[in-house]
Design a protein around this motif. Structure first.
Motif, PDB file in Angstrom:
ATOM      1  N   GLY A   7       0.834  -1.202   0.000  1.00 47.68           N
ATOM      2  CA  GLY A   7       0.000   0.000   0.000  1.00 47.68           C
ATOM      3  C   GLY A   7       0.866   1.248   0.000  1.00 47.68           C
ATOM      4  N   VAL A   8       0.536   2.202  -0.879  1.00 49.98           N
ATOM      5  CA  VAL A   8       1.271   3.475  -0.914  1.00 49.98           C
ATOM      6  C   VAL A   8       0.266   4.624  -0.880  1.00 49.98           C
ATOM      7  N   LYS A   9       0.488   5.558   0.020  1.00 51.12           N
ATOM      8  CA  LYS A   9      -0.432   6.684   0.177  1.00 51.12           C
ATOM      9  C   LYS A   9       0.241   7.994  -0.217  1.00 51.12           C
ATOM     10  N   ARG A  10      -0.505   8.834  -0.926  1.00 50.85           N
ATOM     11  CA  ARG A  10      -0.040  10.182  -1.277  1.00 50.85           C
ATOM     12  C   ARG A  10      -0.377  11.103  -0.112  1.00 50.85           C
ATOM     13  N   VAL A  11       0.642  11.712   0.477  1.00 52.34           N
ATOM     14  CA  VAL A  11       0.444  12.583   1.633  1.00 52.34           C
ATOM     15  C   VAL A  11       1.154  13.917   1.405  1.00 52.34           C
ATOM     16  N   ILE A  12       0.794  14.913   2.201  1.00 55.33           N
ATOM     17  CA  ILE A  12       1.527  16.175   2.167  1.00 55.33           C
ATOM     18  C   ILE A  12       2.968  15.881   2.564  1.00 55.33           C
ATOM     19  N   ASP A  13       3.905  16.431   1.812  1.00 51.77           N
ATOM     20  CA  ASP A  13       5.328  16.160   2.038  1.00 51.77           C
ATOM     21  C   ASP A  13       5.727  16.489   3.485  1.00 51.77           C
ATOM     22  N   TYR A  14       6.605  15.650   4.034  1.00 51.15           N
ATOM     23  CA  TYR A  14       7.001  15.786   5.443  1.00 51.15           C
ATOM     24  C   TYR A  14       7.629  17.142   5.763  1.00 51.15           C
ATOM     25  N   ALA A  15       8.200  17.813   4.747  1.00 51.67           N
ATOM     26  CA  ALA A  15       8.902  19.081   4.994  1.00 51.67           C
ATOM     27  C   ALA A  15       7.980  20.302   4.916  1.00 51.67           C
ATOM     28  N   VAL A  16       6.716  20.089   4.563  1.00 48.30           N
ATOM     29  CA  VAL A  16       5.772  21.200   4.396  1.00 48.30           C
ATOM     30  C   VAL A  16       5.156  21.574   5.738  1.00 48.30           C
ATOM     31  N   LYS A  17       5.028  22.869   5.997  1.00 49.66           N
ATOM     32  CA  LYS A  17       4.346  23.331   7.213  1.00 49.66           C
ATOM     33  C   LYS A  17       2.837  23.264   6.966  1.00 49.66           C
ATOM     34  N   ILE A  18       2.158  22.488   7.774  1.00 44.69           N
ATOM     35  CA  ILE A  18       0.722  22.263   7.603  1.00 44.69           C
ATOM     36  C   ILE A  18      -0.067  23.501   8.026  1.00 44.69           C
ATOM     37  N   ARG A  19      -1.076  23.847   7.208  1.00 39.60           N
ATOM     38  CA  ARG A  19      -1.965  24.963   7.566  1.00 39.60           C
ATOM     39  C   ARG A  19      -3.402  24.455   7.623  1.00 39.60           C
ATOM     40  N   VAL A  20      -4.109  24.877   8.664  1.00 38.19           N
ATOM     41  CA  VAL A  20      -5.510  24.477   8.844  1.00 38.19           C
ATOM     42  C   VAL A  20      -6.405  25.407   8.031  1.00 38.19           C
ATOM     43  N   LYS A  21      -7.439  24.851   7.404  1.00 34.70           N
ATOM     44  CA  LYS A  21      -8.396  25.659   6.637  1.00 34.70           C
ATOM     45  C   LYS A  21      -9.125  26.633   7.570  1.00 34.70           C
ATOM     46  N   ASP A  23     -12.180  27.339   7.865  1.00 33.95           N
ATOM     47  CA  ASP A  23     -13.429  26.803   8.435  1.00 33.95           C
ATOM     48  C   ASP A  23     -13.185  25.616   9.366  1.00 33.95           C
ATOM     49  N   LYS A  24     -11.901  25.259   9.579  1.00 32.58           N
ATOM     50  CA  LYS A  24     -11.482  24.173  10.490  1.00 32.58           C
ATOM     51  C   LYS A  24     -12.030  22.796  10.085  1.00 32.58           C
ATOM     52  N   SER A  25     -12.322  22.645   8.786  1.00 31.67           N
ATOM     53  CA  SER A  25     -12.839  21.357   8.307  1.00 31.67           C
ATOM     54  C   SER A  25     -11.718  20.378   7.948  1.00 31.67           C
ATOM     55  N   GLU A 226      -7.892  21.685  14.422  1.00 34.91           N
ATOM     56  CA  GLU A 226      -7.281  22.907  14.964  1.00 34.91           C
ATOM     57  C   GLU A 226      -5.775  22.739  15.130  1.00 34.91           C
ATOM     58  N   GLU A 227      -5.064  23.837  14.991  1.00 33.49           N
ATOM     59  CA  GLU A 227      -3.618  23.818  15.213  1.00 33.49           C
ATOM     60  C   GLU A 227      -3.331  23.691  16.703  1.00 33.49           C
ATOM     61  N   PRO A 228      -2.216  23.064  17.074  1.00 32.16           N
ATOM     62  CA  PRO A 228      -1.858  23.010  18.495  1.00 32.16           C
ATOM     63  C   PRO A 228      -1.558  24.410  19.011  1.00 32.16           C
ATOM     64  N   PRO A 229      -1.776  24.661  20.300  1.00 31.09           N
ATOM     65  CA  PRO A 229      -1.504  26.000  20.837  1.00 31.09           C
ATOM     66  C   PRO A 229      -0.028  26.367  20.681  1.00 31.09           C
TER      67      PRO A 229
END
Length: 253
Positions: A7-21, A23-25, A226-229
């Motif tokens: 099984g191989v999954k396409r994910v956001i690259d590990y080096a990218v800083k994640i941003r929450v939408k 609307d928090k969806s 939500e992003e961590p505090p």
């Protein structure tokens, strides 16, 4: 063994800083670099090494996701997998696709392809669920060897060293079986340019969950993401006595 399913999954690259939408969806994925889940790279590498040692004859890579998941499959093919299976899931259906659904999809493919072994990454770095391998073994009623850091093939069985909280555990499982790959199982290879070119000619079959008889209605509702505090800034103290005094003031000791 004749066939291994990976099984191989396409994910956001590990080096990218994640941003929450806003609307928090969920998290922002548009215009964001994606790559193969790092634990799945380890799973592909292990399967390809088995083929190189003539322990298995064929490696089949499978990915569930939108059209772009074919890029992830091509990476697996360039690493040495023989053919790919793309289970196309897109839009809102993909956003609510859960390990339960993926385990059902993989189980049907494993049965249809008559594979002897399924190797998955222990978890995906986007949702960190660490559920699919265990659920898949349950659906198929096959033995599972999770968090594998070493796999030694035997006659109709595998001896697997597992990474557990207290150290290492060695178990023996009969085939067919499901393995989930841990970080120290191997060092994945880089795909060479000639192999990347060859991968373009390797076949990829396309299915939908409906083709496989799998209902992808969500079992879990995501209420909010939500992003961590933010962490408070640290401070430098001149000596241990000052540190103890500050910890007492803040009520930490």
């Amino acid at each position: 063994m004749s066939r291994v399913l990976v099984g191989v999954k396409r994910v956001i690259d590990y080096a990218v800083k994640i941003r929450v939408k806003p609307d928090k969806s969920g998290v922002v994925t548009d215009g964001v670099k994606h790559s193969m889940n790092p634990f799945d790279e380890i799973a592909v590498e292990e399967a390809v090494r088995m083929k190189e040692k003539k322990i298995v004859q064929e490696v089949i890579a499978v990915s569930c996701g939108p059209a772009q998941a074919q890029e992830t499959l091509r990476t697996a093919l360039a690493m040495g997998a023989d053919r790919g299976i793309h289970v196309e899931v897109s839009g809102s259906e993909y956003e609510t696709l859960q390990p339960y659904h993926v385990s059902k999809i993989l189980a049907k493919i494993a049965q249809d392809e008559k594979v002897d072994l399924v190797i998955l990454g222990k978890q995906a770095i986007d949702d960190d669920n660490n559920q699919t391998a265990q659920m898949l073994a349950g659906v198929l009623d096959w033995p599972a060897a999770t968090f594998a850091s070493k796999v030694e093939p035997g006659s109709g069985s595998l001896t697997v060293t597992r990474e557990v909280d207290g150290g290492l555990e060695v178990i023996k499982v009969k085939l067919p079986a499901v393995i989930s790959a841990d970080l120290r199982l191997n060092e994945p290879r880089y795909a060479t340019l000639p192999n990347i070119m060859k991968a373009k000619k390797k076949p990829i079959k396309k299915f939908t969950p409906k083709d496989l008889g799998v209902n992808t209605a969500p079992k879990i509702e995501i209420v909010s993401v939500e992003e961590p505090p933010a962490r408070q800034a640290g401070s430098i103290v001149p000596d241990v006595d000052t540190l103890i005094a500050k910890l007492k003031e803040s009520g930490h000791i």
